[in-house]
Design an enzyme around this catalytic site. Structure first.
Site, PDB file in Angstrom:
ATOM      1  N   GLY A 133       0.025  -8.132   6.321  1.00  0.00           N
ATOM      2  CA  GLY A 133      -0.478  -9.864   5.076  1.00  0.00           C
ATOM      3  C   GLY A 133      -1.216 -10.525   6.965  1.00  0.00           C
ATOM      4  O   GLY A 133      -1.243  -9.832   7.977  1.00  0.00           O
ATOM      5  N   ASN A 134      -2.496 -11.389   7.039  1.00  0.00           N
ATOM      6  CA  ASN A 134      -3.596 -11.704   7.584  1.00  0.00           C
ATOM      7  C   ASN A 134      -3.818 -12.990   6.945  1.00  0.00           C
ATOM      8  O   ASN A 134      -3.424 -13.669   5.716  1.00  0.00           O
ATOM      9  CB  ASN A 134      -5.021 -10.952   7.672  1.00  0.00           C
ATOM     10  CG  ASN A 134      -5.184  -9.808   7.202  1.00  0.00           C
ATOM     11  OD1 ASN A 134      -5.502 -10.166   6.006  1.00  0.00           O
ATOM     12  ND2 ASN A 134      -4.617  -8.628   7.185  1.00  0.00           N
ATOM     13  N   THR A 191      -4.226  -7.868  14.653  1.00  0.00           N
ATOM     14  CA  THR A 191      -3.148  -6.613  14.288  1.00  0.00           C
ATOM     15  C   THR A 191      -1.998  -6.633  14.461  1.00  0.00           C
ATOM     16  O   THR A 191      -1.507  -7.011  15.446  1.00  0.00           O
ATOM     17  CB  THR A 191      -4.525  -5.745  14.758  1.00  0.00           C
ATOM     18  OG1 THR A 191      -3.633  -4.286  13.960  1.00  0.00           O
ATOM     19  CG2 THR A 191      -4.378  -5.266  16.080  1.00  0.00           C
ATOM     20  N   THR A 197      -7.235  -7.949  13.073  1.00  0.00           N
ATOM     21  CA  THR A 197      -7.043  -7.439  12.200  1.00  0.00           C
ATOM     22  C   THR A 197      -8.144  -6.774  11.973  1.00  0.00           C
ATOM     23  O   THR A 197      -9.165  -7.100  11.000  1.00  0.00           O
ATOM     24  CB  THR A 197      -6.152  -8.094  11.275  1.00  0.00           C
ATOM     25  OG1 THR A 197      -6.037  -7.198  10.396  1.00  0.00           O
ATOM     26  CG2 THR A 197      -6.678  -9.416  10.820  1.00  0.00           C
ATOM     27  N   SER A 198      -7.505  -5.229  11.619  1.00  0.00           N
ATOM     28  CA  SER A 198      -9.362  -4.795  10.708  1.00  0.00           C
ATOM     29  C   SER A 198      -8.964  -5.046   8.804  1.00  0.00           C
ATOM     30  O   SER A 198      -9.971  -4.697   8.332  1.00  0.00           O
ATOM     31  CB  SER A 198      -8.040  -2.913  10.139  1.00  0.00           C
ATOM     32  OG  SER A 198      -7.405  -2.721   9.710  1.00  0.00           O
ATOM     33  N   GLU A 199      -8.242  -5.159   8.677  1.00  0.00           N
ATOM     34  CA  GLU A 199      -8.252  -5.925   7.220  1.00  0.00           C
ATOM     35  C   GLU A 199      -8.614  -7.185   6.767  1.00  0.00           C
ATOM     36  O   GLU A 199      -8.900  -7.787   5.904  1.00  0.00           O
ATOM     37  CB  GLU A 199      -6.984  -6.298   6.575  1.00  0.00           C
ATOM     38  CG  GLU A 199      -6.615  -5.220   6.287  1.00  0.00           C
ATOM     39  CD  GLU A 199      -4.862  -5.463   5.292  1.00  0.00           C
ATOM     40  OE1 GLU A 199      -4.505  -5.823   5.343  1.00  0.00           O
ATOM     41  OE2 GLU A 199      -4.186  -3.795   4.862  1.00  0.00           O
ATOM     42  N   HIS A 213      -3.917 -13.366   3.044  1.00  0.00           N
ATOM     43  CA  HIS A 213      -3.346 -11.990   2.292  1.00  0.00           C
ATOM     44  C   HIS A 213      -2.940 -11.753   2.571  1.00  0.00           C
ATOM     45  O   HIS A 213      -1.500 -11.969   3.992  1.00  0.00           O
ATOM     46  CB  HIS A 213      -3.788 -10.572   3.351  1.00  0.00           C
ATOM     47  CG  HIS A 213      -3.664  -8.941   2.630  1.00  0.00           C
ATOM     48  ND1 HIS A 213      -3.522  -9.409   0.866  1.00  0.00           N
ATOM     49  CD2 HIS A 213      -3.088  -7.887   3.635  1.00  0.00           C
ATOM     50  CE1 HIS A 213      -2.241  -7.770   0.796  1.00  0.00           C
ATOM     51  NE2 HIS A 213      -2.840  -7.906   2.679  1.00  0.00           N
ATOM     52  N   HIS A 220       1.743  -9.910   0.894  1.00  0.00           N
ATOM     53  CA  HIS A 220       2.377  -9.094  -0.110  1.00  0.00           C
ATOM     54  C   HIS A 220       3.650  -9.355  -0.286  1.00  0.00           C
ATOM     55  O   HIS A 220       4.936  -9.403  -0.863  1.00  0.00           O
ATOM     56  CB  HIS A 220       2.957  -8.149   0.663  1.00  0.00           C
ATOM     57  CG  HIS A 220       1.603  -7.053   1.283  1.00  0.00           C
ATOM     58  ND1 HIS A 220       2.294  -5.981   2.726  1.00  0.00           N
ATOM     59  CD2 HIS A 220       0.421  -6.959   1.158  1.00  0.00           C
ATOM     60  CE1 HIS A 220       1.123  -5.938   2.777  1.00  0.00           C
ATOM     61  NE2 HIS A 220       0.033  -5.889   2.520  1.00  0.00           N
ATOM     62  N   HIS A 268      -1.367  -2.035  -3.484  1.00  0.00           N
ATOM     63  CA  HIS A 268      -1.561  -2.991  -1.906  1.00  0.00           C
ATOM     64  C   HIS A 268      -0.813  -4.012  -1.851  1.00  0.00           C
ATOM     65  O   HIS A 268       0.485  -4.383  -1.621  1.00  0.00           O
ATOM     66  CB  HIS A 268      -3.227  -3.118  -1.453  1.00  0.00           C
ATOM     67  CG  HIS A 268      -2.849  -3.915   0.105  1.00  0.00           C
ATOM     68  ND1 HIS A 268      -4.132  -3.182   0.278  1.00  0.00           N
ATOM     69  CD2 HIS A 268      -2.132  -4.273   0.661  1.00  0.00           C
ATOM     70  CE1 HIS A 268      -3.956  -3.532   1.919  1.00  0.00           C
ATOM     71  NE2 HIS A 268      -2.823  -4.174   1.889  1.00  0.00           N
TER      72      HIS A 268
END
Length: 354
Positions: free
Chosen positions: A108-109, A124, A153-155, A174, A176, A237
């Site tokens: 998550g982010n 990240t 974070t890459s996302e 984001h 889960h 995802h």
């Protein structure tokens, strides 16, 4: 210069018998603690008999065309009281999200747009339950890191892909959450026209095809779907939600997770009952009045105005299924049903004999 006061700072001031400065900026935890004290001590001046009771504006506002450019300007902005308070809010939301089991491991982010070309985001490889304000990162809309002690974070690329396409998206979350992510893993969206809060705050959930997390390919897929949907299920995802501010984006994450959870329970006892067309239209009007993103063209909103926005290539809305249909979760096995019935009768017989 205004100072940001944490809960610890407030407690230390109280212990010394000192008052909080009038222009102090408070972190969410400090504000919450002071709010509890005010509730105990009674209403404050101006709380009774007001002519207006405004809703707090939680959007981060900036002056267009005034983004900091030089290293000195960026550093001053990055550690400004306003941005520091936002960092503390993200830390608080991270802890709340982690406690709800929305973020496994370092999953998550969060991100918030803080300028024409500036976005604050989480780093990240960090648990969202143990972040600090010092962990936050600053990037531009292309993902280039401009400030921070840790790597971004890459996302965040997926967040930026939505922000670039949708001006209303100024904050993204984001996560889960298990029940909503279960729908995403199954390439399905939850039922429509059965829960008022979901229709108003979420509307039609979008489905973004799978892409490797952190890649530009995934970002583009999420960005394309995120234009017309403020909640996107990232297939295989997790979930992405967006809003004008980060706390509202997180609330939407809570909304869709609760809806998916209760929908699963409802299917186990016969399936959810849908609204009438007139009732659904009323909810659509409320959603529009609150400035929520328009989901599709006006000619898509016929009859109930909600279910026709679905993607026909995927799972049909529950409104177009029988109220007792189990098609969304697989057909019933008649032999298994007979076995369950037989076992149930045996258990009841044993209980009745005691």
């Amino acid at each position: 210069m205004k100072r940001v006061y944490t809960l610890k700072d407030v407690e230390e001031l109280k212990a010394r018998g000192e008052s909080l400065p009038a222009n102090a900026i408070l972190t969410p935890s400090a504000r919450e603690a002071l709010g509890r004290e005010c509730a105990v001590s009674g209403p404050q001046t101006g709380a009774v008999g007001r002519k207006e009771y405004p809703v707090p504006d939680k959007v981060f506002h900036w002056e267009s065309g005034k983004d900091p450019k030089t290293s000195q300007e960026l550093e001053k902005f990055f550690f400004s009281p306003k941005v520091q308070a936002l960092k503390e809010l993200i830390v608080d939301l991270g802890r709340r999200s982690y406690r709800k089991n929305f973020n496994d491991g370092n999953g998550g982010n969060f991100s918030v747009r803080v300028g024409d070309n500036l976005v604050l985001c989480t780093p990240t490889m960090i648990s969202k339950g143990s972040m600090s304000a010092d962990d936050m990162c600053l990037v531009d809309l292309d993902g280039n890191q401009l400030a921070g002690k840790r790597k971004r974070t890459s996302e965040v690329l997926a967040h930026l892909a939505i922000m670039k396409r949708q001006p209303l998206a100024k904050a993204c979350c984001h996560a889960h959450p298990p029940h909503a992510t279960a729908f995403a893993l199954a390439d399905k969206t939850p039922p429509r026209c059965v829960n008022p809060e979901t229709e108003i705050f979420i509307g039609q959930v979008g489905l973004a095809d799978y892409g490797t997390p952190g890649t530009l390919q995934m970002a583009e897929k999420v960005g394309e779907v995120g234009v017309d949907h403020d909640c996107v299920f990232m297939v295989n995802h997790g979930v992405m939600t967006w809003a004008g501010d980060i706390e509202t984006a997180f609330w939407k994450m809570e909304n869709v997770e609760a809806h998916c959870y209760t929908s699963m329970l409802a299917y186990q006892i016969g399936g959810p009952k849908k609204f009438s067309d007139a009732e659904a239209c009323e909810l659509l009007k409320i959603r529009k009045s609150m400035g929520m993103v328009e989901q599709g063209k006006d000619d898509h909103y016929k009859e109930c105005g909600l279910c026709d926005a679905e993607d026909e290539a995927r799972q049909p809305c529950v409104c177009k299924q029988s109220a007792h249909s189990s098609a969304s979760f697989g057909e019933l096995d008649e032999d298994a049903e007979k076995l369950v019935s037989k076992i149930t009768e045996m258990i009841l017989g044993e209980l009745g004999g005691k």
